[in-house]
Motif scaffolding. Structure first.
Motif, mmCIF file in Angstrom:
data_model
loop_
_atom_site.group_PDB
_atom_site.id
_atom_site.type_symbol
_atom_site.label_atom_id
_atom_site.label_comp_id
_atom_site.label_asym_id
_atom_site.label_seq_id
_atom_site.Cartn_x
_atom_site.Cartn_y
_atom_site.Cartn_z
ATOM 1 N N MET A 1 43.759 31.139 38.182
ATOM 2 C CA MET A 1 44.280 31.435 36.872
ATOM 3 C C MET A 1 44.511 32.931 36.767
ATOM 4 N N MET A 2 45.227 33.333 35.744
ATOM 5 C CA MET A 2 45.595 34.743 35.654
ATOM 6 C C MET A 2 45.695 35.196 34.194
ATOM 7 N N LEU A 3 45.312 36.453 33.984
ATOM 8 C CA LEU A 3 45.482 37.130 32.699
ATOM 9 C C LEU A 3 46.150 38.461 33.018
ATOM 10 N N GLU A 4 47.240 38.759 32.317
ATOM 11 C CA GLU A 4 47.920 40.038 32.524
ATOM 12 C C GLU A 4 48.188 40.643 31.165
ATOM 13 N N LYS A 5 47.853 41.923 31.027
ATOM 14 C CA LYS A 5 47.945 42.530 29.706
ATOM 15 C C LYS A 5 48.112 44.036 29.807
ATOM 16 N N ASN A 6 49.008 44.596 29.014
ATOM 17 C CA ASN A 6 49.058 46.034 28.777
ATOM 18 C C ASN A 6 48.245 46.281 27.514
ATOM 19 N N TYR A 7 47.470 47.349 27.507
ATOM 20 C CA TYR A 7 46.614 47.614 26.352
ATOM 21 C C TYR A 7 46.434 49.112 26.170
ATOM 22 N N SER A 8 46.165 49.495 24.924
ATOM 23 C CA SER A 8 45.872 50.896 24.625
ATOM 24 C C SER A 8 44.362 51.082 24.690
ATOM 25 N N PHE B 1 36.510 45.101 40.285
ATOM 26 C CA PHE B 1 37.405 45.976 39.516
ATOM 27 C C PHE B 1 38.048 47.004 40.436
ATOM 28 N N SER B 2 39.355 46.882 40.649
ATOM 29 C CA SER B 2 40.101 47.815 41.496
ATOM 30 C C SER B 2 41.074 48.610 40.643
ATOM 31 N N GLY B 3 41.411 49.794 41.120
ATOM 32 C CA GLY B 3 42.374 50.648 40.437
ATOM 33 C C GLY B 3 42.084 52.089 40.773
ATOM 34 N N TRP C 1 33.813 39.665 50.086
ATOM 35 C CA TRP C 1 34.399 38.907 48.976
ATOM 36 C C TRP C 1 34.970 37.562 49.393
ATOM 37 N N ASN C 2 34.357 36.935 50.387
ATOM 38 C CA ASN C 2 34.769 35.587 50.777
ATOM 39 C C ASN C 2 34.013 34.541 49.956
ATOM 40 N N ILE C 3 33.458 34.986 48.830
ATOM 41 C CA ILE C 3 32.750 34.123 47.889
ATOM 42 C C ILE C 3 33.612 34.000 46.631
ATOM 43 N N PRO C 4 33.379 32.991 45.791
ATOM 44 C CA PRO C 4 34.158 32.905 44.543
ATOM 45 C C PRO C 4 33.969 34.178 43.707
ATOM 46 N N HIS C 5 35.064 34.713 43.206
ATOM 47 C CA HIS C 5 35.008 35.950 42.421
ATOM 48 C C HIS C 5 36.215 36.045 41.495
ATOM 49 N N VAL C 6 36.099 36.971 40.555
ATOM 50 C CA VAL C 6 37.191 37.326 39.659
ATOM 51 C C VAL C 6 37.665 38.701 40.095
ATOM 52 N N ARG C 7 38.981 38.877 40.210
ATOM 53 C CA ARG C 7 39.513 40.162 40.646
ATOM 54 C C ARG C 7 40.338 40.789 39.528
ATOM 55 N N PHE C 8 39.934 42.001 39.133
ATOM 56 C CA PHE C 8 40.648 42.788 38.130
ATOM 57 C C PHE C 8 41.397 43.903 38.844
ATOM 58 N N GLN C 9 42.681 44.040 38.561
ATOM 59 C CA GLN C 9 43.461 45.171 39.055
ATOM 60 C C GLN C 9 43.879 45.967 37.829
ATOM 61 N N MET C 10 43.535 47.267 37.830
ATOM 62 C CA MET C 10 43.817 48.101 36.669
ATOM 63 C C MET C 10 44.715 49.256 37.084
ATOM 64 N N THR D 1 48.353 53.997 27.704
ATOM 65 C CA THR D 1 48.433 52.571 28.016
ATOM 66 C C THR D 1 47.967 52.295 29.442
ATOM 67 N N ARG D 2 47.215 51.210 29.572
ATOM 68 C CA ARG D 2 46.762 50.735 30.873
ATOM 69 C C ARG D 2 47.267 49.309 31.065
ATOM 70 N N LYS D 3 47.287 48.877 32.315
ATOM 71 C CA LYS D 3 47.679 47.501 32.618
ATOM 72 C C LYS D 3 46.524 46.827 33.344
ATOM 73 N N LEU D 4 46.177 45.635 32.901
ATOM 74 C CA LEU D 4 45.139 44.830 33.516
ATOM 75 C C LEU D 4 45.767 43.549 34.031
ATOM 76 N N THR D 5 45.492 43.243 35.295
ATOM 77 C CA THR D 5 45.844 41.959 35.869
ATOM 78 C C THR D 5 44.555 41.365 36.398
#
Length: 142
Positions: free
Chosen positions: A1-8, A32-34, A117-126, A133-137
């Motif tokens: 699944m995915m969430l993508e958002k620009n935010y202040s 959390f990467s970025g 990270w070969n285990i179940p995880h959530v990946r955030f790219q910032m 403004t920042r972008k989160l995927t």
């Protein structure tokens, strides 16, 4: 699944609330990467606040890991792997025990130990979009 958002920066509290709602039943390892200054620590601080962590959430740049507790007494672990030279250093601090604990692990700079990270995880790219403004995927298994 995915969430993508620009935010202040002013929207970080509502973004953190949305993340915690959407990821309520997701894996407990969040990566959390970025680039520097993309907002990783700022978002993690707000996530901690929204989870009821009363301690000051700070980036564990030198200690590599900080341990917090929510109001309900649940542990939350916050890692900053920026200074690691290799995955072996993460293993030396006992990261695998934290990852296997089932408690929430918030990990900045996961690319420093990609082999883990070969285990179940959530990946955030910032990323920066502009000064305000920042972008989160965010990707996670369905």
């Amino acid at each position: 699944m995915m969430l993508e958002k620009n935010y202040s920066l002013l929207e970080i509290p509502s973004l953190a609330k949305e993340i915690l709602r959407v990821l309520e039943n997701s894996p407990s390892v969040w990566l959390f990467s970025g680039e520097m200054g993309a907002g990783k620590t700022s978002l993690i601080k707000e996530l901690g606040k929204q989870m009821g962590i009363r301690q000051s959430v700070q980036s564990p740049t030198f200690s590599l890991v900080n341990s917090y507790q929510t109001e309900e007494g649940k542990p939350v672990y916050h890692f900053d792997l920026y200074r690691l030279k290799n995955t072996a250093e993460a293993i030396d601090i006992g990261i695998e025990e934290y990852l296997d604990s089932g408690h929430l692990c918030l990990i900045e700079w996961p690319e420093q130990a990609e082999e883990l990270w070969n285990i179940p995880h959530v990946r955030f790219q910032m990323a920066h979009v502009n000064e305000n403004t920042r972008k989160l995927t965010c990707h996670w298994p369905s």
